[in-house]
Scaffold this active site. Structure first.
Site, PDB file in Angstrom:
ATOM      1  N   PRO A   1       0.830  -1.204   0.000  1.00 50.40           N
ATOM      2  CA  PRO A   1       0.000   0.000   0.000  1.00 50.40           C
ATOM      3  C   PRO A   1       0.867   1.257   0.000  1.00 50.40           C
ATOM      4  O   PRO A   1       1.927   1.293   0.619  1.00 50.40           O
ATOM      5  CB  PRO A   1      -0.760  -0.104   1.324  1.00 50.40           C
ATOM      6  CG  PRO A   1       0.192  -0.832   2.224  1.00 50.40           C
ATOM      7  CD  PRO A   1       0.898  -1.827   1.339  1.00 50.40           C
TER       8      PRO A   1
ATOM      9  N   CYS B   1       4.133  28.997 -16.108  1.00 50.92           N
ATOM     10  CA  CYS B   1       3.671  29.509 -17.403  1.00 50.92           C
ATOM     11  C   CYS B   1       3.058  28.426 -18.266  1.00 50.92           C
ATOM     12  O   CYS B   1       3.615  28.047 -19.311  1.00 50.92           O
ATOM     13  CB  CYS B   1       4.830  30.172 -18.116  1.00 50.92           C
ATOM     14  SG  CYS B   1       5.483  31.497 -17.119  1.00 50.92           S
TER      15      CYS B   1
HETATM   16  N1  LLP Z   1       2.959  -1.522  -6.039  1.00 46.70           N
HETATM   17  C1  LLP Z   1       3.236  -1.253  -7.330  1.00 46.70           C
HETATM   18  C2  LLP Z   1       3.917  -2.252  -8.141  1.00 46.70           C
HETATM   19  C3  LLP Z   1       2.847  -0.001  -7.872  1.00 46.70           C
HETATM   20  O1  LLP Z   1       3.103   0.260  -9.161  1.00 46.70           O
HETATM   21  C4  LLP Z   1       2.192   0.962  -7.054  1.00 46.70           C
HETATM   22  C5  LLP Z   1       1.810   2.255  -7.585  1.00 46.70           C
HETATM   23  C6  LLP Z   1       1.952   0.624  -5.702  1.00 46.70           C
HETATM   24  C7  LLP Z   1       2.338  -0.633  -5.232  1.00 46.70           C
HETATM   25  C8  LLP Z   1       1.289   1.563  -4.758  1.00 46.70           C
HETATM   26  O2  LLP Z   1      -0.013   1.841  -5.160  1.00 46.70           O
HETATM   27  P1  LLP Z   1      -0.997   2.669  -4.217  1.00 46.70           P
HETATM   28  O3  LLP Z   1      -1.311   1.826  -3.004  1.00 46.70           O
HETATM   29  O4  LLP Z   1      -0.325   3.933  -3.838  1.00 46.70           O
HETATM   30  O5  LLP Z   1      -2.182   2.888  -5.068  1.00 46.70           O
HETATM   31  N2  LLP Z   1       1.053   9.039  -9.413  1.00 46.70           N
HETATM   32  C9  LLP Z   1      -0.257   8.421  -9.393  1.00 46.70           C
HETATM   33  C10 LLP Z   1      -0.232   7.040  -8.779  1.00 46.70           C
HETATM   34  C11 LLP Z   1       0.743   6.097  -9.457  1.00 46.70           C
HETATM   35  C12 LLP Z   1       0.761   4.738  -8.834  1.00 46.70           C
HETATM   36  C13 LLP Z   1       1.876   3.922  -9.374  1.00 46.70           C
HETATM   37  N3  LLP Z   1       2.029   2.627  -8.794  1.00 46.70           N
HETATM   38  C14 LLP Z   1      -1.233   9.352  -8.695  1.00 46.70           C
HETATM   39  O6  LLP Z   1      -0.823  10.441  -8.268  1.00 46.70           O
HETATM   40  O7  LLP Z   1      -2.424   9.053  -8.583  1.00 46.70           O
END
Ligand code: LLP
Length: 419
Positions: free
Chosen positions: A275, A343
């Site tokens: 997570p 910008c």
């Molecule tokens: N594990 C893997 C292999 C991942 O690619 C990710 C996120 C996570 C875990 C963690 O996921 P989470 O629990 O945070 O959803 N920049 C984007 C989110 C990109 C997520 C990329 N991978 C945003 O601001 O919404």
């Protein structure tokens, strides 16, 4: 639940008024609440208390050293995607045997670094990467513990940029080809198959796609067992969503209950979870100060000192981030665009947002900025990156200094011929 609350008319992080931080540290500035970080970690970890599991906090969401240290102290493992993240978690005191290394483009140097440190597991995403890792492990005189990241082809129903588990995605190995790749992995002498991995996307607000993915991955674990593989770990990735606006994502305990209810508890694996957002997202805000107001014929703009280089989510994904005045004024609301100094027309923090009237010099808090906030910030427009502050009860600590103008040109040189 988080510890950013109004006390009287003043928005506080735990016991510290945000205006005090803004006055002393300056703006824009990220503020994290330690009590919230700990609470979110514990709630998530406890939700899986009934089964052997390891929470591997996904470092990409927020990689500040102090934040990582707080989780390391809770016993957390870490999900990393680069040598840089490995360096960070080790600097924060992580136990290497609780680190999983994800990502589709690990370099040989990164593999060698992780092998030297003796990490728990490499999540491998292609046939070519399996061969490269086998080679790197031979060179290092080690066996690399491996899980294959499989792509279960389910639609997580989230933003296309953060969906990862569909067939057309660059991530993972097609689940229908997985057995073949596992058989090949078994023949590579410097690999040890330890598990199965999958991650289907981010900001999921429904358990159904998780359950679909789990049922497919569960089938694979059983098939592998039948072929004599010792599958010890099932890494189910991250992706649980949070409330930015009006989303109602499942609570960690509902998420856990859905997975465990689907027979995970009887699979005889250690469950790894990655997570990110659900732990840190609502444990942080971006504090920004109003510079100017500008009313045109068609729009009212509130121009603030925070911009897309500080928080890119609204510009990149059209993401909604709640904005609140740090001091409640009781003034009437108006529909405004909250924009930064960069910008580009894409530089906005909110569009057509109803906000109580705010005047130059006043402060706004952009909520839910603890995940994918500072970590995605840049120096675009030669803007120094913001400071980061960690609040702990009645105290606060600057855990990353604001960049200076000299920081902006560090490492750059003018060649002799231009002198
Ligand atoms: N594990 C893997 C292999 C991942 O690619 C990710 C996120 C996570 C875990 C963690 O996921 P989470 O629990 O945070 O959803 N920049 C984007 C989110 C990109 C997520 C990329 N991978 C945003 O601001 O919404």
């Amino acid at each position: 639940m988080n510890f950013f609350q109004y006390r009287g008319s003043e928005l506080c992080a735990e016991e510290v008024p945000l205006s005090r931080i803004a006055d002393q540290v300056g703006t824009p500035c990220y503020v994290y609440s330690l009590a919230t970080l700990r609470r979110h970690y514990r709630v998530f970890d406890d939700a899986f208390g009934a089964v052997p599991h390891l929470v591997c906090y996904s470092v990409k969401a927020n990689s500040n050293l102090a934040v990582l240290r707080a989780f390391a102290r809770e016993g957390s493992g870490f999900d990393i995607v680069s040598g840089g993240e490995l360096h960070r978690v080790l600097a924060a005191g992580a136990d290497p045997r609780k680190i999983v290394f994800s990502g589709i483009g690990k370099t040989r140097d990164e593999m060698a670094y992780a092998l030297r440190e003796g990490i728990l597991q490499f999540n491998v995403e292609s046939a070519a990467e399996l061969d490269a890792l086998d080679d790197a492990a031979r060179e290092a005189g080690r066996k690399a513990p491996v899980a294959l990241r499989v792509n279960p082809d389910v639609d997580p129903k989230t933003h296309p940029y953060i969906s990862t588990g569909m067939k057309k995605s660059k991530f993972g190995i097609d689940i229908r080809r997985a057995l073949e790749e596992y058989e090949r992995a078994r023949t590579l002498s410097h690999l040890e198959v330890v598990g199965v991995d999958c991650h289907i996307g981010s900001q999921l607000t429904d358990v159904a796609p998780f359950r679909d993915a789990l049922s497919r991955v569960r089938g694979l674990v059983l098939d592998l067992r039948a072929r004599g593989f010792d599958v010890r770990h099932l890494d189910f990735g991250g992706g649980l969503g949070i409330t930015y606006d009006e989303e109602t994502p499942p609570e960690p305990r509902d998420y856990a209950a859905a997975l465990l209810g689907d027979g995970l508890d009887k699979l005889g694996v250690k469950l790894l979870l990655e997570p990110g957002r659900v732990i840190v997202g609502n444990a942080g805000i971006l504090l920004t100060r109003v510079l100017y107001r500008k009313d045109t014929e068609t729009k009212k703009f509130v121009i603030v000192d925070g911009a897309m280089n500080d928080l890119i989510r609204p510009a990149l994904y059209g993401a909604y981030q709640e904005i609140e005045p740090v001091k409640r004024s009781g003034r009437a609301a108006a529909v405004v665009d909250v924009v930064g100094p960069v910008c580009e027309s894409g530089d906005f923090l909110a569009k057509d947002r109803e906000l109580p009237e705010t005047l130059p010099g006043e402060l706004l808090a952009v909520r839910s900025a603890g995940a994918y906030g500072f970590v995605m910030s840049s120096n675009y427009n030669s803007r120094p990156r913001a400071a980061e502050v960690l609040v702990d009860g009645a105290a606060y600590h600057v855990v990353r200094a604001r960049e200076t103008l000299d920081d902006l040109v560090r490492g750059e040189t003018i060649p002799e011929t231009l002198r």
